[in-house]
Design an enzyme around this catalytic site. Structure first.
Site, PDB file in Angstrom:
ATOM      1  N   CYS A  66     -32.315   4.116 -18.821  1.00 33.25           N
ATOM      2  CA  CYS A  66     -31.756   3.789 -17.506  1.00 33.25           C
ATOM      3  C   CYS A  66     -32.123   4.863 -16.476  1.00 33.25           C
ATOM      4  O   CYS A  66     -32.059   6.063 -16.761  1.00 33.25           O
ATOM      5  CB  CYS A  66     -30.231   3.683 -17.615  1.00 33.25           C
ATOM      6  SG  CYS A  66     -29.448   3.217 -16.069  1.00 33.25           S
ATOM      7  N   CYS A  70     -26.078   9.233 -14.259  1.00 35.29           N
ATOM      8  CA  CYS A  70     -24.665   9.432 -14.616  1.00 35.29           C
ATOM      9  C   CYS A  70     -24.560  10.570 -15.652  1.00 35.29           C
ATOM     10  O   CYS A  70     -25.162  10.482 -16.730  1.00 35.29           O
ATOM     11  CB  CYS A  70     -24.082   8.142 -15.172  1.00 35.29           C
ATOM     12  SG  CYS A  70     -24.437   6.709 -14.110  1.00 35.29           S
ATOM     13  N   CYS A  73     -23.668  10.001 -19.412  1.00 34.39           N
ATOM     14  CA  CYS A  73     -24.256   8.870 -20.145  1.00 34.39           C
ATOM     15  C   CYS A  73     -25.519   9.229 -20.935  1.00 34.39           C
ATOM     16  O   CYS A  73     -26.497   9.724 -20.379  1.00 34.39           O
ATOM     17  CB  CYS A  73     -24.561   7.735 -19.171  1.00 34.39           C
ATOM     18  SG  CYS A  73     -25.096   6.236 -20.038  1.00 34.39           S
ATOM     19  N   CYS A 110     -17.856  -8.373 -24.982  1.00 36.88           N
ATOM     20  CA  CYS A 110     -18.416  -7.687 -23.813  1.00 36.88           C
ATOM     21  C   CYS A 110     -19.846  -7.264 -24.127  1.00 36.88           C
ATOM     22  O   CYS A 110     -20.113  -6.735 -25.211  1.00 36.88           O
ATOM     23  CB  CYS A 110     -17.622  -6.431 -23.507  1.00 36.88           C
ATOM     24  SG  CYS A 110     -15.856  -6.704 -23.435  1.00 36.88           S
ATOM     25  N   CYS A 142     -17.582 -10.963 -21.144  1.00 42.43           N
ATOM     26  CA  CYS A 142     -17.637  -9.928 -20.111  1.00 42.43           C
ATOM     27  C   CYS A 142     -19.031  -9.310 -20.119  1.00 42.43           C
ATOM     28  O   CYS A 142     -19.632  -9.149 -21.179  1.00 42.43           O
ATOM     29  CB  CYS A 142     -16.584  -8.860 -20.393  1.00 42.43           C
ATOM     30  SG  CYS A 142     -16.564  -7.537 -19.152  1.00 42.43           S
ATOM     31  N   CYS A 202     -13.144  -6.151 -14.112  1.00 44.52           N
ATOM     32  CA  CYS A 202     -12.786  -5.132 -15.096  1.00 44.52           C
ATOM     33  C   CYS A 202     -13.281  -3.823 -14.501  1.00 44.52           C
ATOM     34  O   CYS A 202     -14.490  -3.621 -14.371  1.00 44.52           O
ATOM     35  CB  CYS A 202     -13.465  -5.418 -16.431  1.00 44.52           C
ATOM     36  SG  CYS A 202     -13.241  -4.093 -17.643  1.00 44.52           S
ATOM     37  N   ARG A 274      -6.877  -1.102 -20.675  1.00 39.25           N
ATOM     38  CA  ARG A 274      -7.628  -1.017 -21.940  1.00 39.25           C
ATOM     39  C   ARG A 274      -7.851   0.437 -22.347  1.00 39.25           C
ATOM     40  O   ARG A 274      -8.453   1.212 -21.601  1.00 39.25           O
ATOM     41  CB  ARG A 274      -8.977  -1.754 -21.802  1.00 39.25           C
ATOM     42  CG  ARG A 274      -9.776  -1.784 -23.101  1.00 39.25           C
ATOM     43  CD  ARG A 274     -10.941  -2.760 -23.039  1.00 39.25           C
ATOM     44  NE  ARG A 274     -10.463  -4.080 -22.687  1.00 39.25           N
ATOM     45  CZ  ARG A 274     -10.845  -4.747 -21.601  1.00 39.25           C
ATOM     46  NH1 ARG A 274     -11.741  -4.262 -20.799  1.00 39.25           N
ATOM     47  NH2 ARG A 274     -10.326  -5.933 -21.351  1.00 39.25           N
TER      48      ARG A 274
HETATM   49  N1  SAM Z   1     -25.217   0.413 -16.636  1.00 39.08           N
HETATM   50  C1  SAM Z   1     -24.044  -0.256 -16.299  1.00 39.08           C
HETATM   51  C2  SAM Z   1     -23.166   0.544 -15.362  1.00 39.08           C
HETATM   52  O1  SAM Z   1     -23.254   1.767 -15.359  1.00 39.08           O
HETATM   53  O2  SAM Z   1     -22.371  -0.069 -14.642  1.00 39.08           O
HETATM   54  C3  SAM Z   1     -23.226  -0.718 -17.472  1.00 39.08           C
HETATM   55  C4  SAM Z   1     -23.072   0.154 -18.698  1.00 39.08           C
HETATM   56  S1  SAM Z   1     -22.217   1.695 -18.467  1.00 39.08           S
HETATM   57  C5  SAM Z   1     -22.623   2.528 -19.962  1.00 39.08           C
HETATM   58  C6  SAM Z   1     -20.514   1.261 -18.571  1.00 39.08           C
HETATM   59  C7  SAM Z   1     -19.477   2.353 -18.463  1.00 39.08           C
HETATM   60  O3  SAM Z   1     -19.336   3.037 -19.699  1.00 39.08           O
HETATM   61  C8  SAM Z   1     -19.685   3.472 -17.486  1.00 39.08           C
HETATM   62  O4  SAM Z   1     -19.387   3.105 -16.179  1.00 39.08           O
HETATM   63  C9  SAM Z   1     -18.710   4.531 -17.980  1.00 39.08           C
HETATM   64  O5  SAM Z   1     -17.453   4.371 -17.366  1.00 39.08           O
HETATM   65  C10 SAM Z   1     -18.611   4.224 -19.481  1.00 39.08           C
HETATM   66  N2  SAM Z   1     -19.228   5.317 -20.259  1.00 39.08           N
HETATM   67  C11 SAM Z   1     -20.536   5.532 -20.455  1.00 39.08           C
HETATM   68  N3  SAM Z   1     -20.756   6.643 -21.183  1.00 39.08           N
HETATM   69  C12 SAM Z   1     -19.545   7.167 -21.458  1.00 39.08           C
HETATM   70  C13 SAM Z   1     -19.102   8.324 -22.169  1.00 39.08           C
HETATM   71  N4  SAM Z   1     -19.969   9.170 -22.708  1.00 39.08           N
HETATM   72  N5  SAM Z   1     -17.778   8.555 -22.256  1.00 39.08           N
HETATM   73  C14 SAM Z   1     -16.893   7.695 -21.690  1.00 39.08           C
HETATM   74  N6  SAM Z   1     -17.257   6.582 -21.000  1.00 39.08           N
HETATM   75  C15 SAM Z   1     -18.552   6.326 -20.880  1.00 39.08           C
HETATM   76 FE1  SF4 Z   2     -27.298   3.785 -16.547  1.00 36.06          FE
HETATM   77 FE2  SF4 Z   2     -25.539   4.915 -18.169  1.00 36.06          FE
HETATM   78 FE3  SF4 Z   2     -25.236   5.146 -15.545  1.00 36.06          FE
HETATM   79 FE4  SF4 Z   2     -24.861   2.727 -16.708  1.00 36.06          FE
HETATM   80  S1  SF4 Z   2     -23.628   4.557 -17.026  1.00 36.06           S
HETATM   81  S2  SF4 Z   2     -26.000   3.165 -14.818  1.00 36.06           S
HETATM   82  S3  SF4 Z   2     -26.379   2.870 -18.359  1.00 36.06           S
HETATM   83  S4  SF4 Z   2     -26.941   5.983 -16.749  1.00 36.06           S
END
Ligand code: SAM
Ligand code: SF4
Ligand code: DTB
Length: 333
Positions: A66, A70, A73, A110, A142, A202, A274
Site C-alpha cells: 500500500c 500510516c 501499518c 469483513c 463489510c 463502521c 467492537r
Molecule cells: N487500507 C484501508 C484503510 O486504511 O482504510 C483498509 C485497511 S486498514 C488496515 C484498516 C484499519 O486497520 C486501519 O484504519 C487501522 O485503524 C487498523 N489497523 C491497521 N494496522 C493496525 C495495527 N497495527 N494496530 C491496530 N490497528 C491497526
Molecule cells: Fe494502506 Fe495500511 Fe494505511 Fe490502510 S492502514 S491505507 S492498508 S498503509
C-alpha cells in the site's frame, strides 16, 4: 456529572446526543473506573437487553504493497515490515472462507484491501461479487478499502453491502504524527459518501499510538458528534509491528481499553462497540471487563488482516464464561 436523568433511569428511554464536548468526554475517560463502569452498564443494559455480542470475521483480500504511510501499518510500502505485496484473493476462495466463518458462528464477514482508495476495473468487479456472495450466505458484509467515489459507494450499496469500515484512527490534533498521505478531512468526506449511499458506517480508531487522553477524547468527540452515530465503532489497541515507526511503543494498559470502550458506549448508546485489534495483549479478565463496559462485538477468527487474533475456540470459551449471548445463537434460537 449527571449522565442519566431520573426519568431515564426509570424508563426505557435513552437520550442520544450529538453535542458532546471534549471536556465532558475527558471527564468520562478519567472518572473513577468503578463509576465509569456503572454508568456504562446502565446505558448498555438499556440499549442491548439480553446482552448480545456480534461476531465479525475478517479476511485480507488484498494484502500489502500500500502506498499510504500510516505509521502503525505493516502493509505500507514505506514501512520495512515483513508483509509484502500479495496477489489479490479470487472470489471463490473468499466465499469459501466466508462459509467457514459462518459455520463457526460469525454474523458478519469483513474484507480488507490495502488500498489508498478503491480502484475501478476487475478488482472492483470482484469486490462486488464478493459482497453479493457473502450476503447470499446470509451474513452481513463489510468492506474496508480506503477512499471511494460516490459511484463506487452506490454500486456497493446495490450489491447489498451492509457496512463500510473507514477509521479516523486518532484525533485531528494527533493525526499528523501518524499519517501524512491522506488528510483527516478526506477521511470525513469518505464517511459522508458511504452515508449518502445508504451504507452503514463502521468507524473508530486506535489507542496506544503516543496520543494523550485529550486526543482520545477528541477522537471520540468527532465520532460522537456524527449524526447519526456510526453504526459500529471499532476500538483497536495498537499492535506494535516490527518494521513500522511505532514498533517500539509499549502495549496500552488494558484498563485504558476498558475506559475507552466504556466511554464510547456512554457516548454512542446504540452503536456496536467492537473490541478490535490488540485482544491478544488482554487477559481473559480484561476482555470480560471490556464486555461489561459495553463492548458488544469482537473480531472472531484466528487472524485479523496480517496479525493473529485469539483462536475461535478461546473466544467461544471466553464468551461462554462471560455468559453473554452470541448473536448467531440468538438468530438460530
Ligand atoms: N487500507 C484501508 C484503510 O486504511 O482504510 C483498509 C485497511 S486498514 C488496515 C484498516 C484499519 O486497520 C486501519 O484504519 C487501522 O485503524 C487498523 N489497523 C491497521 N494496522 C493496525 C495495527 N497495527 N494496530 C491496530 N490497528 C491497526
Ligand atoms: Fe494502506 Fe495500511 Fe494505511 Fe490502510 S492502514 S491505507 S492498508 S498503509
Ligand atoms: C478495524 O478497526 N480493525 C481491523 C478492521 N477494522 C479492518 C483491522 C485490524 C488490523 C490489525 C493489524 C493487522 O492484522 O494487520
Amino acid at each position: 456529572m449527571t449522565l442519566l436523568t431520573a426519568k431515564q433511569l426509570n424508563s426505557e428511554e435513552l437520550e442520544i446526543r450529538h453535542d458532546w464536548t471534549i471536556d465532558e468526554i475527558r471527564n468520562l475517560l478519567e472518572m473513577p473506573l468503578i463509576d465509569l463502569l456503572w454508568h456504562a452498564q446502565l446505558v448498555h443494559r438499556r440499549a442491548n437487553p439480553g446482552y448480545k455480542v456480534q461476531l465479525a470475521s475478517l479476511l485480507s483480500v488484498k494484502t500489502g504493497g500500500c502506498e499510504e504511510d500510516c505509521a502503525y501499518c505493516p502493509q505500507s510500502i514505506r514501512n520495512s515490515s515483513e508483509v509484502t505485496g500479495q496477489p489479490d484473493l479470487d472470489v471463490q476462495p473468499v466465499l469459501e472462507r466466508a462459509k467457514i466463518a459462518k459455520e463457526a458462528g460469525a454474523d458478519r464477514f469483513c474484507m480488507g484491501w490495502a488500498w489508498r482508495e478503491i480502484r475501478d476495473g476487475s478488482p472492483f468487479e470482484a469486490m462486488i461479487q464478493m459482497v453479493q456472495g457473502v450476503r447470499s450466505l446470509g451474513l452481513e458484509a463489510c468492506v474496508t478499502a480506503g477512499m471511494l467515489t460516490d459511484q463506487q459507494a452506490k454500486r456497493l450499496a446495490e450489491a447489498g453491502l451492509t457496512s463500510y469500515n473507514h477509521n479516523l484512527d486518532t484525533s485531528p490534533e494527533h493525526y499528523g504524527e501518524i499519517i501524512s498521505t491522506r488528510t483527516y478531512q478526506e477521511r470525513l468526506e469518505t464517511l459522508q459518501r458511504v452515508r449518502a449511499a445508504g451504507i452503514s458506517l463502521c468507524c473508530g480508531g486506535i489507542i496506544g499510538m503516543g496520543e494523550s487522553i485529550t486526543d482520545r477524547a477528541s477522537l471520540l468527540r468527532v465520532l460522537a458528534t456524527l449524526d447519526p452515530h456510526p453504526e459500529s465503532v471499532p476500538i483497536n489497541a495498537l499492535v506494535a509491528i516490527e518494521g513500522t515507526p511505532l514498533e517500539n511503543l509499549s502495549s496500552v494498559d488494558p484498563l485504558e481499553m476498558v475506559r475507552m470502550v466504556a466511554t464510547a458506549r456512554i457516548l454512542m448508546p446504540r452503536s456496536r462497540v467492537r473490541l478490535s485489534a490488540g485482544r491478544e495483549q488482554l487477559t481473559k479478565e480484561a476482555q470480560i471487563l471490556c464486555l461489561q463496559a459495553g463492548a458488544d462485538s469482537i473480531f472472531y477468527g484466528d487472524t485479523l488482516l496480517t496479525t493473529t487474533n485469539p483462536s475461535v475456540l478461546a473466544d467461544r470459551e471466553l464468551l461462554s464464561e462471560a455468559g453473554v449471548q452470541i448473536n448467531s445463537d440468538f438468530r438460530n434460537a
